[in-house]
Design a protein around this motif. Structure first.
Motif, PDB file in Angstrom:
ATOM      1  N   TYR A  33       5.410 -40.804 -78.011  1.00 44.97           N
ATOM      2  CA  TYR A  33       5.496 -39.764 -76.989  1.00 44.97           C
ATOM      3  C   TYR A  33       5.420 -38.387 -77.642  1.00 44.97           C
ATOM      4  O   TYR A  33       5.942 -38.189 -78.729  1.00 44.97           O
ATOM      5  CB  TYR A  33       6.832 -39.825 -76.253  1.00 44.97           C
ATOM      6  CG  TYR A  33       7.263 -41.187 -75.779  1.00 44.97           C
ATOM      7  CD1 TYR A  33       7.853 -42.094 -76.647  1.00 44.97           C
ATOM      8  CD2 TYR A  33       7.117 -41.554 -74.442  1.00 44.97           C
ATOM      9  CE1 TYR A  33       8.261 -43.339 -76.213  1.00 44.97           C
ATOM     10  CE2 TYR A  33       7.542 -42.796 -73.996  1.00 44.97           C
ATOM     11  CZ  TYR A  33       8.107 -43.679 -74.887  1.00 44.97           C
ATOM     12  OH  TYR A  33       8.529 -44.911 -74.436  1.00 44.97           O
ATOM     13  N   TYR A  35       6.654 -34.554 -76.479  1.00 47.87           N
ATOM     14  CA  TYR A  35       7.416 -33.772 -75.511  1.00 47.87           C
ATOM     15  C   TYR A  35       7.317 -32.288 -75.879  1.00 47.87           C
ATOM     16  O   TYR A  35       7.186 -31.929 -77.041  1.00 47.87           O
ATOM     17  CB  TYR A  35       8.899 -34.147 -75.536  1.00 47.87           C
ATOM     18  CG  TYR A  35       9.259 -35.476 -74.916  1.00 47.87           C
ATOM     19  CD1 TYR A  35       9.209 -36.650 -75.664  1.00 47.87           C
ATOM     20  CD2 TYR A  35       9.693 -35.546 -73.599  1.00 47.87           C
ATOM     21  CE1 TYR A  35       9.569 -37.866 -75.100  1.00 47.87           C
ATOM     22  CE2 TYR A  35      10.060 -36.762 -73.039  1.00 47.87           C
ATOM     23  CZ  TYR A  35       9.994 -37.906 -73.786  1.00 47.87           C
ATOM     24  OH  TYR A  35      10.363 -39.106 -73.228  1.00 47.87           O
ATOM     25  N   LEU A  45       7.968 -34.517 -70.922  1.00 45.10           N
ATOM     26  CA  LEU A  45       6.931 -35.386 -71.472  1.00 45.10           C
ATOM     27  C   LEU A  45       5.545 -34.779 -71.268  1.00 45.10           C
ATOM     28  O   LEU A  45       5.192 -34.367 -70.168  1.00 45.10           O
ATOM     29  CB  LEU A  45       6.982 -36.762 -70.798  1.00 45.10           C
ATOM     30  CG  LEU A  45       5.940 -37.766 -71.277  1.00 45.10           C
ATOM     31  CD1 LEU A  45       6.241 -38.198 -72.707  1.00 45.10           C
ATOM     32  CD2 LEU A  45       5.898 -38.985 -70.360  1.00 45.10           C
ATOM     33  N   GLN A  48       2.096 -40.004 -73.332  1.00 36.97           N
ATOM     34  CA  GLN A  48       2.627 -41.235 -73.895  1.00 36.97           C
ATOM     35  C   GLN A  48       1.475 -42.149 -74.298  1.00 36.97           C
ATOM     36  O   GLN A  48       0.533 -42.361 -73.528  1.00 36.97           O
ATOM     37  CB  GLN A  48       3.507 -41.968 -72.894  1.00 36.97           C
ATOM     38  CG  GLN A  48       4.051 -43.301 -73.420  1.00 36.97           C
ATOM     39  CD  GLN A  48       4.617 -44.192 -72.339  1.00 36.97           C
ATOM     40  OE1 GLN A  48       4.957 -43.733 -71.265  1.00 36.97           O
ATOM     41  NE2 GLN A  48       4.721 -45.482 -72.632  1.00 36.97           N
ATOM     42  N   LEU A  91       8.235 -32.049 -79.701  1.00 34.88           N
ATOM     43  CA  LEU A  91       8.949 -33.209 -80.208  1.00 34.88           C
ATOM     44  C   LEU A  91       8.084 -34.455 -80.089  1.00 34.88           C
ATOM     45  O   LEU A  91       7.433 -34.671 -79.075  1.00 34.88           O
ATOM     46  CB  LEU A  91      10.230 -33.442 -79.401  1.00 34.88           C
ATOM     47  CG  LEU A  91      11.306 -32.370 -79.502  1.00 34.88           C
ATOM     48  CD1 LEU A  91      12.294 -32.510 -78.343  1.00 34.88           C
ATOM     49  CD2 LEU A  91      12.051 -32.458 -80.814  1.00 34.88           C
ATOM     50  N   SER A  97       8.727 -50.343 -77.245  1.00 35.78           N
ATOM     51  CA  SER A  97       7.787 -50.430 -76.133  1.00 35.78           C
ATOM     52  C   SER A  97       8.198 -49.394 -75.111  1.00 35.78           C
ATOM     53  O   SER A  97       9.160 -48.656 -75.323  1.00 35.78           O
ATOM     54  CB  SER A  97       7.794 -51.840 -75.514  1.00 35.78           C
ATOM     55  OG  SER A  97       9.046 -52.116 -74.936  1.00 35.78           O
ATOM     56  N   GLY A  98       7.491 -49.338 -73.989  1.00 34.09           N
ATOM     57  CA  GLY A  98       7.701 -48.242 -73.052  1.00 34.09           C
ATOM     58  C   GLY A  98       9.123 -48.098 -72.558  1.00 34.09           C
ATOM     59  O   GLY A  98       9.705 -47.029 -72.582  1.00 34.09           O
ATOM     60  N   ALA A  99       9.699 -49.169 -72.083  1.00 35.40           N
ATOM     61  CA  ALA A  99      11.007 -49.067 -71.430  1.00 35.40           C
ATOM     62  C   ALA A  99      12.133 -49.394 -72.394  1.00 35.40           C
ATOM     63  O   ALA A  99      12.964 -50.240 -72.143  1.00 35.40           O
ATOM     64  CB  ALA A  99      11.041 -49.991 -70.219  1.00 35.40           C
ATOM     65  N   ASN A 100      12.170 -48.720 -73.511  1.00 31.38           N
ATOM     66  CA  ASN A 100      13.224 -48.886 -74.503  1.00 31.38           C
ATOM     67  C   ASN A 100      13.708 -47.530 -74.987  1.00 31.38           C
ATOM     68  O   ASN A 100      13.111 -46.506 -74.678  1.00 31.38           O
ATOM     69  CB  ASN A 100      12.710 -49.694 -75.709  1.00 31.38           C
ATOM     70  CG  ASN A 100      12.707 -51.175 -75.448  1.00 31.38           C
ATOM     71  OD1 ASN A 100      13.729 -51.836 -75.516  1.00 31.38           O
ATOM     72  ND2 ASN A 100      11.550 -51.699 -75.125  1.00 31.38           N
ATOM     73  N   GLU A 101      14.798 -47.557 -75.746  1.00 35.88           N
ATOM     74  CA  GLU A 101      15.333 -46.321 -76.281  1.00 35.88           C
ATOM     75  C   GLU A 101      14.258 -45.601 -77.103  1.00 35.88           C
ATOM     76  O   GLU A 101      13.527 -46.229 -77.875  1.00 35.88           O
ATOM     77  CB  GLU A 101      16.554 -46.594 -77.163  1.00 35.88           C
ATOM     78  CG  GLU A 101      17.755 -47.134 -76.421  1.00 35.88           C
ATOM     79  CD  GLU A 101      17.705 -48.635 -76.239  1.00 35.88           C
ATOM     80  OE1 GLU A 101      18.636 -49.166 -75.607  1.00 35.88           O
ATOM     81  OE2 GLU A 101      16.746 -49.256 -76.709  1.00 35.88           O
ATOM     82  N   GLN A 102      14.216 -44.282 -76.936  1.00 38.40           N
ATOM     83  CA  GLN A 102      13.258 -43.463 -77.662  1.00 38.40           C
ATOM     84  C   GLN A 102      13.974 -42.749 -78.806  1.00 38.40           C
ATOM     85  O   GLN A 102      15.076 -42.229 -78.633  1.00 38.40           O
ATOM     86  CB  GLN A 102      12.613 -42.450 -76.718  1.00 38.40           C
ATOM     87  CG  GLN A 102      11.831 -43.116 -75.593  1.00 38.40           C
ATOM     88  CD  GLN A 102      11.238 -42.140 -74.615  1.00 38.40           C
ATOM     89  OE1 GLN A 102      11.058 -40.960 -74.924  1.00 38.40           O
ATOM     90  NE2 GLN A 102      10.930 -42.609 -73.411  1.00 38.40           N
ATOM     91  N   PHE A 103      13.315 -42.705 -79.949  1.00 38.21           N
ATOM     92  CA  PHE A 103      13.870 -42.064 -81.136  1.00 38.21           C
ATOM     93  C   PHE A 103      12.995 -40.871 -81.472  1.00 38.21           C
ATOM     94  O   PHE A 103      11.775 -40.999 -81.591  1.00 38.21           O
ATOM     95  CB  PHE A 103      13.946 -43.064 -82.290  1.00 38.21           C
ATOM     96  CG  PHE A 103      14.876 -44.212 -82.004  1.00 38.21           C
ATOM     97  CD1 PHE A 103      14.427 -45.348 -81.358  1.00 38.21           C
ATOM     98  CD2 PHE A 103      16.221 -44.134 -82.340  1.00 38.21           C
ATOM     99  CE1 PHE A 103      15.277 -46.400 -81.061  1.00 38.21           C
ATOM    100  CE2 PHE A 103      17.093 -45.180 -82.054  1.00 38.21           C
ATOM    101  CZ  PHE A 103      16.617 -46.313 -81.420  1.00 38.21           C
ATOM    102  N   PHE A 104      13.648 -39.726 -81.648  1.00 38.76           N
ATOM    103  CA  PHE A 104      12.935 -38.473 -81.792  1.00 38.76           C
ATOM    104  C   PHE A 104      12.833 -38.010 -83.230  1.00 38.76           C
ATOM    105  O   PHE A 104      13.732 -38.257 -84.050  1.00 38.76           O
ATOM    106  CB  PHE A 104      13.655 -37.370 -80.994  1.00 38.76           C
ATOM    107  CG  PHE A 104      13.459 -37.478 -79.511  1.00 38.76           C
ATOM    108  CD1 PHE A 104      14.209 -38.368 -78.762  1.00 38.76           C
ATOM    109  CD2 PHE A 104      12.518 -36.689 -78.859  1.00 38.76           C
ATOM    110  CE1 PHE A 104      14.021 -38.471 -77.387  1.00 38.76           C
ATOM    111  CE2 PHE A 104      12.335 -36.778 -77.487  1.00 38.76           C
ATOM    112  CZ  PHE A 104      13.088 -37.672 -76.760  1.00 38.76           C
ATOM    113  N   GLY A 105      11.742 -37.306 -83.519  1.00 34.70           N
ATOM    114  CA  GLY A 105      11.607 -36.595 -84.777  1.00 34.70           C
ATOM    115  C   GLY A 105      12.292 -35.241 -84.709  1.00 34.70           C
ATOM    116  O   GLY A 105      12.842 -34.865 -83.668  1.00 34.70           O
TER     117      GLY A 105
END
Lengths: 113, 114
Positions: A33, A35, A45, A48, A91, A97-105
């Motif tokens: 993703y 953002y 967003l 994606q 960001l 996969s799509g519907a899981n926790e997202q981890f950001f840089g």
């Protein structure tokens, strides 16, 4: 486990110039993703990817923004030409996969003068 | 239009003074409510996902709860290192399957003074 990597961390450009940001997601994460976070706001967003295909780009200003993820791993986000209102933190995030926790840089802070 | 609203915008606490942050949402058919922590100059850090009303999750001094219309992030006996902006996010209209678009609130900026 290495996190999401982004570069550069900071960028200052003049309006009407172009700029590109790079992202390397967590290994094995199929979803990536981009953002935009304006000061004082939550992330919004832009686009994606699922592997190397676009899943959602409904909020991407396509007249000036473009993004690609050619080999399903790294991604680049480009702005051309930049406007003053593009000043923000960009960001990158990834998830299994799509519907899981997202981890950001850590993000790239863009200032357009 | 799906919306996520957080309150208060800012909260100043003394060390040890417990409080709660609120996240209300108008997303229909909730399929997950997410809490993140964001430190200055950094990306959001994932804290919790809640999926159903009545669910609770804890991590150190933080406890997140979910009702049908809102979520709370309870902070018990906070320490200065808990100072950060706490973001709440709900799933967008197309969330699910391969779609992962989250709608974030503006966040609550928490300051804990020693």
């Amino acid at each position: 486990e290495a996190g999401v990597a982004q570069s550069p961390r900071y960028k200052i450009i003049e309006k009407r110039q172009s700029v590109a940001f790079w992202c390397n997601p967590i290994s094995g994460h199929a979803t990536l993703y981009w953002y935009q976070q304006i000061l004082g706001q939550g992330p919004k967003l832009l686009i994606q990817f699922q592997n190397n295909g676009v899943v959602d780009d409904s909020q991407l200003p396509k007249d000036r923004f473009s993004a690609e993820r050619l080999k399903g791993v790294d991604s680049t986000l480009k702005i051309q030409p930049a406007k003053l209102e593009d000043s923000a933190v960009y960001l990158c995030a990834s998830s299994l996969s799509g519907a899981n926790e997202q981890f950001f840089g850590p993000g790239t802070r863009l200032t357009v003068l | 239009e799906d919306q996520v609203t957080q309150s208060p915008e800012a909260l100043r606490l003394q060390e040890g003074e417990s409080s709660s942050l609120n996240c209300s949402y108008t997303v229909s058919g909730l399929r997950g409510l997410f809490w993140y922590r964001q430190d200055p100059g950094k990306g959001p850090e994932f804290l919790f996902t809640l999926y159903s009303a009545g669910e609770e999750k804890e991590k150190e001094r933080l406890k997140a709860t979910l009702t049908k219309k809102e979520s709370f992030l309870h902070i018990t006996a906070p320490k200065p290192e808990d100072s950060a902006t706490y973001l709440c996010a709900g799933p967008g209209m197309n969330y699910g399957g391969s779609q992962g678009n989250l709608i974030f609130g503006k966040g609550t900026k928490l300051s804990v003074k020693p």
